[in-house]
Design a protein around this motif. Structure first.
Motif, PDB file in Angstrom:
ATOM      1  N   ASP A 176       0.847  -1.194   0.000  1.00 51.12           N
ATOM      2  CA  ASP A 176       0.000   0.000   0.000  1.00 51.12           C
ATOM      3  C   ASP A 176       0.883   1.246   0.000  1.00 51.12           C
ATOM      4  O   ASP A 176       1.042   1.922   1.019  1.00 51.12           O
ATOM      5  N   VAL A 177       1.455   1.541  -1.144  1.00 49.38           N
ATOM      6  CA  VAL A 177       2.342   2.698  -1.285  1.00 49.38           C
ATOM      7  C   VAL A 177       1.873   3.548  -2.461  1.00 49.38           C
ATOM      8  O   VAL A 177       1.220   3.050  -3.383  1.00 49.38           O
ATOM      9  N   GLY A 178       2.231   4.835  -2.402  1.00 50.32           N
ATOM     10  CA  GLY A 178       1.880   5.733  -3.494  1.00 50.32           C
ATOM     11  C   GLY A 178       0.402   5.647  -3.816  1.00 50.32           C
ATOM     12  O   GLY A 178      -0.448   5.613  -2.927  1.00 50.32           O
ATOM     13  N   CYS A 179       0.108   5.586  -5.111  1.00 54.81           N
ATOM     14  CA  CYS A 179      -1.303   5.476  -5.507  1.00 54.81           C
ATOM     15  C   CYS A 179      -1.631   4.077  -5.987  1.00 54.81           C
ATOM     16  O   CYS A 179      -2.558   3.893  -6.793  1.00 54.81           O
ATOM     17  N   CYS A 180      -0.902   3.070  -5.494  1.00 52.74           N
ATOM     18  CA  CYS A 180      -1.158   1.691  -5.931  1.00 52.74           C
ATOM     19  C   CYS A 180      -2.577   1.254  -5.558  1.00 52.74           C
ATOM     20  O   CYS A 180      -3.221   0.515  -6.311  1.00 52.74           O
ATOM     21  N   ARG A 181      -3.072   1.701  -4.399  1.00 53.99           N
ATOM     22  CA  ARG A 181      -4.448   1.349  -4.043  1.00 53.99           C
ATOM     23  C   ARG A 181      -5.432   1.952  -5.050  1.00 53.99           C
ATOM     24  O   ARG A 181      -6.417   1.304  -5.450  1.00 53.99           O
ATOM     25  N   GLU A 182      -5.159   3.198  -5.484  1.00 51.59           N
ATOM     26  CA  GLU A 182      -6.028   3.820  -6.484  1.00 51.59           C
ATOM     27  C   GLU A 182      -5.991   3.041  -7.789  1.00 51.59           C
ATOM     28  O   GLU A 182      -7.021   2.853  -8.442  1.00 51.59           O
ATOM     29  N   LEU A 183      -4.794   2.598  -8.193  1.00 48.65           N
ATOM     30  CA  LEU A 183      -4.678   1.866  -9.452  1.00 48.65           C
ATOM     31  C   LEU A 183      -5.402   0.524  -9.374  1.00 48.65           C
ATOM     32  O   LEU A 183      -6.021   0.079 -10.337  1.00 48.65           O
ATOM     33  N   ILE A 184      -5.330  -0.122  -8.251  1.00 54.18           N
ATOM     34  CA  ILE A 184      -5.893  -1.474  -8.132  1.00 54.18           C
ATOM     35  C   ILE A 184      -7.384  -1.441  -7.797  1.00 54.18           C
ATOM     36  O   ILE A 184      -8.165  -2.230  -8.324  1.00 54.18           O
ATOM     37  N   GLU A 185      -7.799  -0.497  -6.962  1.00 57.15           N
ATOM     38  CA  GLU A 185      -9.195  -0.477  -6.510  1.00 57.15           C
ATOM     39  C   GLU A 185     -10.030   0.631  -7.150  1.00 57.15           C
ATOM     40  O   GLU A 185     -11.248   0.629  -7.036  1.00 57.15           O
ATOM     41  N   GLY A 186      -9.359   1.629  -7.771  1.00 58.35           N
ATOM     42  CA  GLY A 186     -10.085   2.720  -8.410  1.00 58.35           C
ATOM     43  C   GLY A 186     -10.131   3.967  -7.548  1.00 58.35           C
ATOM     44  O   GLY A 186      -9.938   3.908  -6.338  1.00 58.35           O
ATOM     45  N   VAL A 187     -10.426   5.106  -8.195  1.00 57.73           N
ATOM     46  CA  VAL A 187     -10.473   6.395  -7.497  1.00 57.73           C
ATOM     47  C   VAL A 187     -11.909   6.894  -7.429  1.00 57.73           C
ATOM     48  O   VAL A 187     -12.519   6.964  -6.374  1.00 57.73           O
ATOM     49  N   SER A 188     -12.460   7.225  -8.576  1.00 60.76           N
ATOM     50  CA  SER A 188     -13.819   7.758  -8.649  1.00 60.76           C
ATOM     51  C   SER A 188     -14.831   6.608  -8.597  1.00 60.76           C
ATOM     52  O   SER A 188     -14.471   5.432  -8.679  1.00 60.76           O
ATOM     53  N   GLU A 189     -16.094   6.986  -8.482  1.00 56.44           N
ATOM     54  CA  GLU A 189     -17.131   5.944  -8.425  1.00 56.44           C
ATOM     55  C   GLU A 189     -17.172   5.091  -9.689  1.00 56.44           C
ATOM     56  O   GLU A 189     -17.208   3.849  -9.611  1.00 56.44           O
ATOM     57  N   PRO A 190     -17.154   5.727 -10.895  1.00 56.07           N
ATOM     58  CA  PRO A 190     -17.123   4.882 -12.109  1.00 56.07           C
ATOM     59  C   PRO A 190     -15.890   4.001 -12.177  1.00 56.07           C
ATOM     60  O   PRO A 190     -15.941   2.885 -12.702  1.00 56.07           O
ATOM     61  N   ASP A 191     -14.780   4.517 -11.654  1.00 57.36           N
ATOM     62  CA  ASP A 191     -13.533   3.752 -11.651  1.00 57.36           C
ATOM     63  C   ASP A 191     -13.650   2.542 -10.719  1.00 57.36           C
ATOM     64  O   ASP A 191     -13.319   1.403 -11.083  1.00 57.36           O
ATOM     65  N   ARG A 192     -14.145   2.776  -9.511  1.00 58.80           N
ATOM     66  CA  ARG A 192     -14.272   1.673  -8.539  1.00 58.80           C
ATOM     67  C   ARG A 192     -15.277   0.629  -9.009  1.00 58.80           C
ATOM     68  O   ARG A 192     -15.173  -0.552  -8.677  1.00 58.80           O
ATOM     69  N   ALA A 193     -16.251   1.077  -9.800  1.00 52.61           N
ATOM     70  CA  ALA A 193     -17.263   0.138 -10.296  1.00 52.61           C
ATOM     71  C   ALA A 193     -16.666  -0.919 -11.216  1.00 52.61           C
ATOM     72  O   ALA A 193     -17.285  -1.971 -11.447  1.00 52.61           O
ATOM     73  N   LEU A 194     -15.491  -0.661 -11.742  1.00 53.43           N
ATOM     74  CA  LEU A 194     -14.835  -1.657 -12.601  1.00 53.43           C
ATOM     75  C   LEU A 194     -14.366  -2.867 -11.804  1.00 53.43           C
ATOM     76  O   LEU A 194     -14.095  -3.919 -12.375  1.00 53.43           O
ATOM     77  N   GLY A 195     -14.240  -2.699 -10.475  1.00 54.90           N
ATOM     78  CA  GLY A 195     -13.815  -3.819  -9.637  1.00 54.90           C
ATOM     79  C   GLY A 195     -12.325  -3.775  -9.351  1.00 54.90           C
ATOM     80  O   GLY A 195     -11.577  -3.034  -9.983  1.00 54.90           O
ATOM     81  N   PRO A 196     -11.856  -4.597  -8.391  1.00 51.52           N
ATOM     82  CA  PRO A 196     -10.426  -4.618  -8.055  1.00 51.52           C
ATOM     83  C   PRO A 196      -9.621  -5.362  -9.113  1.00 51.52           C
ATOM     84  O   PRO A 196     -10.046  -6.396  -9.620  1.00 51.52           O
ATOM     85  N   ALA A 197      -8.452  -4.806  -9.408  1.00 53.91           N
ATOM     86  CA  ALA A 197      -7.559  -5.427 -10.395  1.00 53.91           C
ATOM     87  C   ALA A 197      -6.423  -6.167  -9.701  1.00 53.91           C
ATOM     88  O   ALA A 197      -5.334  -6.318 -10.259  1.00 53.91           O
ATOM     89  N   GLY A 198      -6.674  -6.601  -8.480  1.00 53.67           N
ATOM     90  CA  GLY A 198      -5.652  -7.316  -7.722  1.00 53.67           C
ATOM     91  C   GLY A 198      -5.906  -7.142  -6.247  1.00 53.67           C
ATOM     92  O   GLY A 198      -7.059  -6.997  -5.807  1.00 53.67           O
ATOM     93  N   ARG A 199      -4.856  -7.132  -5.474  1.00 58.15           N
ATOM     94  CA  ARG A 199      -4.962  -7.006  -4.020  1.00 58.15           C
ATOM     95  C   ARG A 199      -3.924  -6.004  -3.510  1.00 58.15           C
ATOM     96  O   ARG A 199      -2.833  -5.880  -4.073  1.00 58.15           O
ATOM     97  N   VAL A 200      -4.293  -5.305  -2.423  1.00 55.20           N
ATOM     98  CA  VAL A 200      -3.380  -4.364  -1.775  1.00 55.20           C
ATOM     99  C   VAL A 200      -3.101  -4.884  -0.371  1.00 55.20           C
ATOM    100  O   VAL A 200      -4.031  -5.249   0.361  1.00 55.20           O
ATOM    101  N   VAL A 201      -1.825  -4.893   0.010  1.00 59.68           N
ATOM    102  CA  VAL A 201      -1.433  -5.422   1.329  1.00 59.68           C
ATOM    103  C   VAL A 201      -0.538  -4.413   2.038  1.00 59.68           C
ATOM    104  O   VAL A 201      -0.082  -3.439   1.446  1.00 59.68           O
ATOM    105  N   LYS A 202      -0.291  -4.660   3.318  1.00 61.33           N
ATOM    106  CA  LYS A 202       0.565  -3.766   4.089  1.00 61.33           C
ATOM    107  C   LYS A 202       2.008  -3.833   3.595  1.00 61.33           C
ATOM    108  O   LYS A 202       2.440  -4.841   3.047  1.00 61.33           O
ATOM    109  N   ILE A 203       2.741  -2.765   3.872  1.00 60.47           N
ATOM    110  CA  ILE A 203       4.159  -2.730   3.516  1.00 60.47           C
ATOM    111  C   ILE A 203       4.930  -3.761   4.347  1.00 60.47           C
ATOM    112  O   ILE A 203       4.620  -3.987   5.515  1.00 60.47           O
ATOM    113  N   ALA A 204       5.910  -4.391   3.705  1.00 63.13           N
ATOM    114  CA  ALA A 204       6.840  -5.307   4.378  1.00 63.13           C
ATOM    115  C   ALA A 204       6.103  -6.412   5.128  1.00 63.13           C
ATOM    116  O   ALA A 204       6.437  -6.739   6.261  1.00 63.13           O
TER     117      ALA A 204
END
Length: 597
Positions: free
Chosen positions: A490-518
């Protein structure tokens, strides 16, 4: 004054095109430790920008640590690159004669004021905490306070106006002088005669006295030798940048891709030539340098680090504050100040950038380059996890290796590929190899070195990113476009890339998984979950493809930068015309004066 080319540049063979005298570039890119001699995400982005804007004539100024680490160009330079020059921070002059000198009183007085202002702008104890009754800088700000109150009195004071003036005066008294006020005279001296300023710094009595005074004030319980060489090492490259600025060919605008030494060079060029400076930060340079400095083994540990310093040794703090100061100077000169996502824009403002100059421009990729790779994928989901990136601490390769131990326990056939160059930090690379052996993963984890991503992506089941700091990594977007989901820290905007930012973006669904650092356990569990559940995996694949094709295309990014450059070039052209008119007027005035005499 006759300009003196850098000795290192005279001896170094040219590895790219050169502008001829009188020629001018449109945009000069100032590149520290990246394109065209270092491969990586930022370098790929620079290459994209240059190729995407063939109508722009680019000059490249590369800044590196030492020439022996840049053996060859990593990219074929596009035809619109018209100039390439290199500068190395290790090119400290070795042939200067040491001559006793007192030094320039004004230069050192101005340098003291700049250092005081930068120190005061950093977080520090309050007056009461430090045991002082008088606020910091109150004495230096006294003239401003007096002027403010006097102005009110002269204008016919009322009780209300005096009260407001008193509040404003108190505020001023607590503030350091504006950076612009103390930065300008130092920059002016370094730009007008960088050789003299460098000699003053290296050899003058005033320089020695200033170092001694500040050592006594802040570090007298520590090693003076360590302090002295720490100061010399961090400041000497600034004079290399000043000498570089003197010789860099003219340009209508400058574009720097980080703060740091390149940002300092950009600030010098902006101030000396009054040409627009654009700043694009992919990560936040000061934050990334801080991470590196906290892990650096070349800085001597300070066993006197206390709780007030967060346990960070004095010399590490000096280096961290130094790069923070370079960041402030760069922000003071650049307009616009670009980041890749809102979180980094907020960080820039917090670190001193004027909010009105900041803006967010997302990265984009060439979809047509990666979309055909989807057809090359096997029908099933390959149990191959790939980390594509440099083998350096900030990518936290060791967490990826430990992740593979977790994955291998659940999926015995799984493999982990580390795809990236190892030469940048050989010691860390050796530690990673040793960790693989120590964990008994030599048949699981493979170091493939630098490879074309087009050859690697179709073979991957997951793109894994374990970095401890990122901004908007291109490799995530490239993997999406090639049909590869991502598991990321969970660094930078990786969560945004994987889960989406706006509502239409998030509606596309997750493109993977986000986990804690290290967190190798969490990273491993997320990877196993996706690899075992093919329905979830294919859902993530389609979400990634849809997201990158809709929000992160190269065409969008290139259009944004074309606009940025057009505005800068208009400003730059107007400034150049004004300077030409002033030069013509001065020449005519000189001839008229000669005739009269």
């Amino acid at each position: 004054m006759k300009k003196t080319p850098l000795l290192g540049n005279l001896l170094r063979p040219s590895r790219g095109p050169k502008l001829r005298p009188g020629e001018i570039a449109d945009i000069t890119l100032l590149l520290e430790g990246t394109y065209p001699f270092v491969s990586g995400g930022v370098s790929s982005w620079v290459h994209q920008i240059i190729r995407g804007l063939p109508e722009i004539r680019f000059a490249l100024v590369f800044i590196g640590g030492s020439a022996d680490k840049t053996e060859k160009l990593r990219y074929e330079l596009p035809p619109n690159v018209v100039h390439l020059e290199e500068h190395y921070l290790s090119d400290v002059p070795k042939d200067q004669r040491v001559i006793s000198r007192r030094g320039d009183e004004k230069f050192h007085r101005d340098a003291r004021a700049l250092h005081d202002a930068l120190k005061a702008s950093a977080p520090q104890p309050t007056a009461s905490e430090s045991g002082q009754w008088f606020p910091p800088f109150a004495a230096q700000q006294l003239p401003r306070v007096v002027r403010r109150v006097s102005g009110v009195v002269d204008a016919g004071a009322t009780w209300e106006s005096l009260s407001r003036a008193a509040v404003e005066a108190a505020r001023i008294a607590d503030l350091p002088p504006p950076l612009e006020d103390v930065l300008t005279p130092v920059v002016s001296a370094m730009s007008q005669n960088p050789q003299a300023a460098e000699r003053d710094f290296l050899f003058s009595e005033l320089s020695w006295e200033m170092i001694c005074e500040r050592y006594q004030a802040s570090a007298r319980e520590r090693s003076f030798l360590e302090y002295f060489w720490c100061v010399r090492s961090m400041h000497a490259p600034l004079f290399i940048m000043a000498r570089a600025a003197e010789n860099i060919p003219p340009s209508r605008a400058y574009h720097v891709i980080s703060t740091g030494y390149a940002g300092f060079l950009g600030m010098l060029l902006n101030r000396a030539r009054r040409v627009p400076l654009i700043l694009t930060e992919h990560g936040i340079y000061t934050k990334e340098r801080r991470i590196e400095l906290l892990q650096a083994s070349w800085i001597k540990d300070d066993d006197q680090a206390g709780e007030t310093s967060g346990g960070i040794g004095h010399f590490r703090q000096m280096w961290i504050r130094f790069f923070e100061a370079l960041g402030k100077m760069t922000y003071a000169a650049a307009d616009p100040i670009i980041s890749l996502y809102e979180g980094n824009r907020a960080r820039q403002i917090k670190d001193g950038a004027e909010s009105g100059r900041t803006r967010v421009l997302a990265n984009g990729i060439d979809i047509a380059r990666f979309a055909p790779l989807r057809a090359k994928r096997p029908k099933g989901v390959p149990h191959v996890l790939g980390l594509i990136g440099r083998v350096v601490p900030i990518k936290d390769i060791k967490t990826f290796i430990r992740t593979m131990r977790v994955v291998r326990e659940e999926l015995p056939e799984a493999e982990g590929w580390i795809v990236g160059p190892e030469e940048e930090d050989p010691n860390y690379a050796a530690e990673c190899h040793d960790l693989v052996k120590g964990l008994g993963l030599t048949d699981v984890v493979k170091f493939l070195g630098f490879r074309k991503v087009e050859d690697i992506l179709p073979q991957l089941g997951l793109n894994v990113l374990t970095s401890i700091s990122e901004a908007q990594p291109l490799v995530v977007l490239e993997a999406f476009a090639a049909g590869v989901p991502c598991v990321s820290s969970d660094v930078g905007c990786c969560r945004e890339l994987i889960e989406g930012v706006s509502e239409p973006d998030r509606a596309l669904g997750p493109a993977g998984r986000v986990v804690k650092i290290a967190d190798p356990e969490a990273t491993g569990r997320a990877a196993v979950e996706l690899l075992r559940d093919e329905a979830a995996w294919f859902g993530a694949q389609q979400a990634g493809i849809a997201r990158v094709e809709r929000f992160y295309t190269q065409a969008q990014m290139i259009d944004h930068y074309r606009s940025v450059y057009e505005r800068a070039l208009e400003r730059g052209q107007a400034i150049l015309q004004q300077q030409a008119a002033q030069a013509t007027h001065a020449a005519q005035s000189g001839r008229s004066a000669q005739k009269r005499s």
